[in-house]
Scaffold this active site. Sequence first.
Site, PDB file in Angstrom:
ATOM      1  N   GLY A  18       0.840  -1.209   0.018  1.00  0.00           N
ATOM      2  CA  GLY A  18       0.003  -0.095   0.074  1.00  0.00           C
ATOM      3  C   GLY A  18       0.958   1.230  -0.098  1.00  0.00           C
ATOM      4  O   GLY A  18       0.399   2.148   0.630  1.00  0.00           O
ATOM      5  N   SER A  20       1.655   3.504  -2.404  1.00  0.00           N
ATOM      6  CA  SER A  20       1.212   4.452  -3.350  1.00  0.00           C
ATOM      7  C   SER A  20       1.188   6.078  -2.955  1.00  0.00           C
ATOM      8  O   SER A  20       1.214   6.909  -3.704  1.00  0.00           O
ATOM      9  CB  SER A  20       0.280   3.927  -4.256  1.00  0.00           C
ATOM     10  OG  SER A  20      -0.848   4.015  -3.825  1.00  0.00           O
ATOM     11  N   GLY A  22       0.364   8.462   0.895  1.00  0.00           N
ATOM     12  CA  GLY A  22       0.514   8.715   2.502  1.00  0.00           C
ATOM     13  C   GLY A  22       1.303   7.975   3.117  1.00  0.00           C
ATOM     14  O   GLY A  22       2.783   8.479   2.893  1.00  0.00           O
ATOM     15  N   ASP A  75      -3.094  -6.419  -5.393  1.00  0.00           N
ATOM     16  CA  ASP A  75      -4.202  -6.625  -4.429  1.00  0.00           C
ATOM     17  C   ASP A  75      -3.959  -7.564  -3.367  1.00  0.00           C
ATOM     18  O   ASP A  75      -3.805  -8.761  -3.406  1.00  0.00           O
ATOM     19  CB  ASP A  75      -5.472  -7.114  -5.268  1.00  0.00           C
ATOM     20  CG  ASP A  75      -6.840  -7.047  -4.492  1.00  0.00           C
ATOM     21  OD1 ASP A  75      -6.747  -6.709  -3.133  1.00  0.00           O
ATOM     22  OD2 ASP A  75      -7.792  -7.075  -4.873  1.00  0.00           O
ATOM     23  N   TYR A 171     -13.179  -2.266  13.177  1.00  0.00           N
ATOM     24  CA  TYR A 171     -11.754  -1.777  12.689  1.00  0.00           C
ATOM     25  C   TYR A 171     -10.857  -2.001  13.863  1.00  0.00           C
ATOM     26  O   TYR A 171      -9.826  -2.559  13.516  1.00  0.00           O
ATOM     27  CB  TYR A 171     -11.947  -0.245  12.593  1.00  0.00           C
ATOM     28  CG  TYR A 171     -10.450   0.362  12.292  1.00  0.00           C
ATOM     29  CD1 TYR A 171      -9.803   0.028  11.183  1.00  0.00           C
ATOM     30  CD2 TYR A 171     -10.063   1.344  13.184  1.00  0.00           C
ATOM     31  CE1 TYR A 171      -8.726   0.842  10.652  1.00  0.00           C
ATOM     32  CE2 TYR A 171      -8.800   1.958  13.094  1.00  0.00           C
ATOM     33  CZ  TYR A 171      -7.978   1.615  11.711  1.00  0.00           C
ATOM     34  OH  TYR A 171      -6.894   2.286  11.511  1.00  0.00           O
TER      35      TYR A 171
END
Length: 288
Positions: A18, A20, A22, A75, A171
């Site tokens: 992940g 890409s 932030g 993914d 969460y």
Amino acid sequence: MGLLNTGALAGKTIFITGGSRGIGKAIAVKVAKDGANVVIAAKTAEKHPKLEGTIYSAAEEVEAAGGKCLPIQCDLRDEAQVRAAIDAAVKRFGGLDALVNNASAISLTGTEATTMKKYDLMNQINARGTFMASKYAAPHLRKSATAHILTLSPPLQLAGSKWFDGTAVAYTLAKYGMSMCALGMAHEFKADGIRVNTLWPRTTIWTAAMAMVAPGADSDGLRRRCRKADIQADAAYGILSKTDREFTANFLIDEEFLRAEGITDFVQYAEDPAVEPMLIYEAIQSKY
């Protein structure tokens, strides 16, 4: 001044899920300043209508910072894609020295308001994705003298924890699942020399995803109470630079870790230096 680059990660291969945008991208750029090899494994290959950044734009920033980058569309829910991404990283760079489990999905909703689609997404990416990426990275990490698995998840605390106030049960389960992976694997892989730790922010961190959580008028007010992703990047860099085999099974908070590393100026990380940053638990309780 933040944590200085020392060259400790020069030539090391860092696989980031992940990455890409932030925090993941910030970590990628930070380690790239050492001349590290960075693998960006994320879903976004084409520009998202609401979120900035793709695996290719992140790769450009990594290489501009001095690193080498392999962007891979992946993914994290797909086992075949995860295995292929790790195999491609090893083929390209000759091995693997660190895995950063950064990818995460979030929905700060109560039990009745959480759709099972959202529940499944969070648990598939957060807990299952962390487990699966670690599982397939482990055989390669075992060959590295400085192997790390760093998972971006909270400390495991039950008694008195604000995570269990009923604010966002689904969460919480997904993020605690990531931390439980880290704790178990720290002990499982200790004899192999693989250091396994977690990193969590003391305060809210401003990212594009945060802007989507608090759109419109709320967005600017929230941003002013956040810190930049640089604080997480500096802490991650410091953790990944550790060579002590005993530095494992730690649940680390960015500010606490950096203070121990000699950083005293935390205003530099503020989105608005005039505003006190919001503690992460306050943000979760307010449903930001």
